[in-house]
Design a protein around this motif. Sequence first.
Motif, PDB file in Angstrom:
ATOM      1  N   THR A  15       0.844  -1.188   0.000  1.00 46.04           N
ATOM      2  CA  THR A  15       0.000   0.000   0.000  1.00 46.04           C
ATOM      3  C   THR A  15       0.884   1.245   0.000  1.00 46.04           C
ATOM      4  O   THR A  15       2.103   1.153   0.165  1.00 46.04           O
ATOM      5  N   PRO A  16       0.284   2.414  -0.148  1.00 48.11           N
ATOM      6  CA  PRO A  16       1.078   3.644  -0.046  1.00 48.11           C
ATOM      7  C   PRO A  16       1.805   3.772   1.291  1.00 48.11           C
ATOM      8  O   PRO A  16       2.915   4.297   1.350  1.00 48.11           O
ATOM      9  N   VAL A  17       1.204   3.262   2.357  1.00 45.96           N
ATOM     10  CA  VAL A  17       1.859   3.303   3.671  1.00 45.96           C
ATOM     11  C   VAL A  17       3.138   2.455   3.638  1.00 45.96           C
ATOM     12  O   VAL A  17       4.158   2.837   4.213  1.00 45.96           O
ATOM     13  N   ALA A  18       3.079   1.310   2.939  1.00 42.23           N
ATOM     14  CA  ALA A  18       4.269   0.459   2.820  1.00 42.23           C
ATOM     15  C   ALA A  18       5.373   1.184   2.059  1.00 42.23           C
ATOM     16  O   ALA A  18       6.550   1.089   2.425  1.00 42.23           O
ATOM     17  N   TYR A  19       4.995   1.925   1.021  1.00 40.52           N
ATOM     18  CA  TYR A  19       6.006   2.677   0.265  1.00 40.52           C
ATOM     19  C   TYR A  19       6.622   3.786   1.114  1.00 40.52           C
ATOM     20  O   TYR A  19       7.826   3.992   1.085  1.00 40.52           O
ATOM     21  N   VAL A  20       5.797   4.491   1.862  1.00 42.14           N
ATOM     22  CA  VAL A  20       6.314   5.563   2.722  1.00 42.14           C
ATOM     23  C   VAL A  20       7.224   4.976   3.795  1.00 42.14           C
ATOM     24  O   VAL A  20       8.317   5.496   4.065  1.00 42.14           O
ATOM     25  N   GLY A  21       6.792   3.884   4.401  1.00 40.45           N
ATOM     26  CA  GLY A  21       7.612   3.230   5.418  1.00 40.45           C
ATOM     27  C   GLY A  21       8.932   2.737   4.850  1.00 40.45           C
ATOM     28  O   GLY A  21       9.995   2.903   5.465  1.00 40.45           O
ATOM     29  N   THR A  22       8.878   2.143   3.672  1.00 40.45           N
ATOM     30  CA  THR A  22      10.102   1.669   3.022  1.00 40.45           C
ATOM     31  C   THR A  22      11.016   2.835   2.668  1.00 40.45           C
ATOM     32  O   THR A  22      12.233   2.749   2.838  1.00 40.45           O
ATOM     33  N   PHE A  23      10.433   3.932   2.200  1.00 40.89           N
ATOM     34  CA  PHE A  23      11.222   5.115   1.872  1.00 40.89           C
ATOM     35  C   PHE A  23      11.929   5.658   3.107  1.00 40.89           C
ATOM     36  O   PHE A  23      13.119   5.983   3.059  1.00 40.89           O
ATOM     37  N   VAL A  24      11.216   5.731   4.227  1.00 40.07           N
ATOM     38  CA  VAL A  24      11.809   6.250   5.472  1.00 40.07           C
ATOM     39  C   VAL A  24      12.932   5.340   5.950  1.00 40.07           C
ATOM     40  O   VAL A  24      14.025   5.806   6.298  1.00 40.07           O
ATOM     41  N   VAL A  25      12.689   4.031   5.954  1.00 45.68           N
ATOM     42  CA  VAL A  25      13.718   3.080   6.405  1.00 45.68           C
ATOM     43  C   VAL A  25      14.928   3.123   5.459  1.00 45.68           C
ATOM     44  O   VAL A  25      16.074   3.132   5.917  1.00 45.68           O
ATOM     45  N   ALA A  26      14.673   3.159   4.156  1.00 47.02           N
ATOM     46  CA  ALA A  26      15.779   3.220   3.190  1.00 47.02           C
ATOM     47  C   ALA A  26      16.556   4.521   3.341  1.00 47.02           C
ATOM     48  O   ALA A  26      17.796   4.523   3.246  1.00 47.02           O
ATOM     49  N   THR A  27      15.864   5.635   3.571  1.00 46.75           N
ATOM     50  CA  THR A  27      16.539   6.914   3.784  1.00 46.75           C
ATOM     51  C   THR A  27      17.451   6.850   5.000  1.00 46.75           C
ATOM     52  O   THR A  27      18.613   7.276   4.946  1.00 46.75           O
ATOM     53  N   LEU A  28      16.935   6.312   6.094  1.00 45.26           N
ATOM     54  CA  LEU A  28      17.764   6.164   7.303  1.00 45.26           C
ATOM     55  C   LEU A  28      18.960   5.257   7.038  1.00 45.26           C
ATOM     56  O   LEU A  28      20.082   5.564   7.435  1.00 45.26           O
ATOM     57  N   PHE A  29      18.719   4.142   6.351  1.00 39.83           N
ATOM     58  CA  PHE A  29      19.786   3.185   6.065  1.00 39.83           C
ATOM     59  C   PHE A  29      20.882   3.838   5.213  1.00 39.83           C
ATOM     60  O   PHE A  29      22.065   3.787   5.556  1.00 39.83           O
ATOM     61  N   TYR A  30      20.482   4.446   4.098  1.00 41.65           N
ATOM     62  CA  TYR A  30      21.473   5.079   3.214  1.00 41.65           C
ATOM     63  C   TYR A  30      22.197   6.232   3.905  1.00 41.65           C
ATOM     64  O   TYR A  30      23.396   6.410   3.732  1.00 41.65           O
ATOM     65  N   SER A  31      21.466   7.018   4.682  1.00 41.09           N
ATOM     66  CA  SER A  31      22.083   8.165   5.355  1.00 41.09           C
ATOM     67  C   SER A  31      23.091   7.734   6.411  1.00 41.09           C
ATOM     68  O   SER A  31      24.199   8.277   6.484  1.00 41.09           O
ATOM     69  N   VAL A  32      22.719   6.754   7.215  1.00 42.49           N
ATOM     70  CA  VAL A  32      23.629   6.277   8.268  1.00 42.49           C
ATOM     71  C   VAL A  32      24.865   5.631   7.662  1.00 42.49           C
ATOM     72  O   VAL A  32      25.996   5.907   8.083  1.00 42.49           O
ATOM     73  N   THR A  33      24.665   4.769   6.659  1.00 38.11           N
ATOM     74  CA  THR A  33      25.832   4.110   6.049  1.00 38.11           C
ATOM     75  C   THR A  33      26.726   5.120   5.322  1.00 38.11           C
ATOM     76  O   THR A  33      27.947   4.994   5.356  1.00 38.11           O
ATOM     77  N   LEU A  34      26.124   6.137   4.706  1.00 38.75           N
ATOM     78  CA  LEU A  34      26.945   7.162   4.057  1.00 38.75           C
ATOM     79  C   LEU A  34      27.724   7.967   5.077  1.00 38.75           C
ATOM     80  O   LEU A  34      28.898   8.286   4.870  1.00 38.75           O
ATOM     81  N   HIS A  35      27.087   8.298   6.189  1.00 43.79           N
ATOM     82  CA  HIS A  35      27.804   9.071   7.212  1.00 43.79           C
ATOM     83  C   HIS A  35      28.979   8.265   7.773  1.00 43.79           C
ATOM     84  O   HIS A  35      30.067   8.821   7.985  1.00 43.79           O
TER      85      HIS A  35
END
Length: 125
Positions: A15-35
């Motif tokens: 659902t759209p909620v799944a996409y938003v949740g996945t986007f938030v988790v992926a953003t955190l994952f990419y941001s933390v690993t990049l930092h």
Amino acid sequence: MVGLTPLQLDPSAGTPVAYVGTFVVATLFYSVTLHIAARNVLGDVPVKLAFVVGPMLALVSLLLQQYGPAVVLPVTLVADAVAISLVYRLDAKLTAFVSVIHYTVAVILGFTLFNLVALLSTAPA
């Protein structure tokens, strides 16, 4: 209680909620690993720079997920390098180095988290 299986981590039929949740988790994952990668290569850098690049990488990953890893990985790597170069204002050589370290950290952390979820899904209820 039914445990999560690794296949449930794919939001493609969600659902759209799944996409938003996945986007938030992926953003955190990419941001933390990049930092982590940027600190190891560049030294003391502000964390906010990683959180500028993270959402872009998450968006690229989500938009291209239907094409599979053969397309997503190279496009995301190029997008990562371009974003790192622009946000951190690095030359090509240093950008490539930060990108490779970011990819390495992301793969290591990703495999670890995936295996942890897979292991926890086999736990008795």
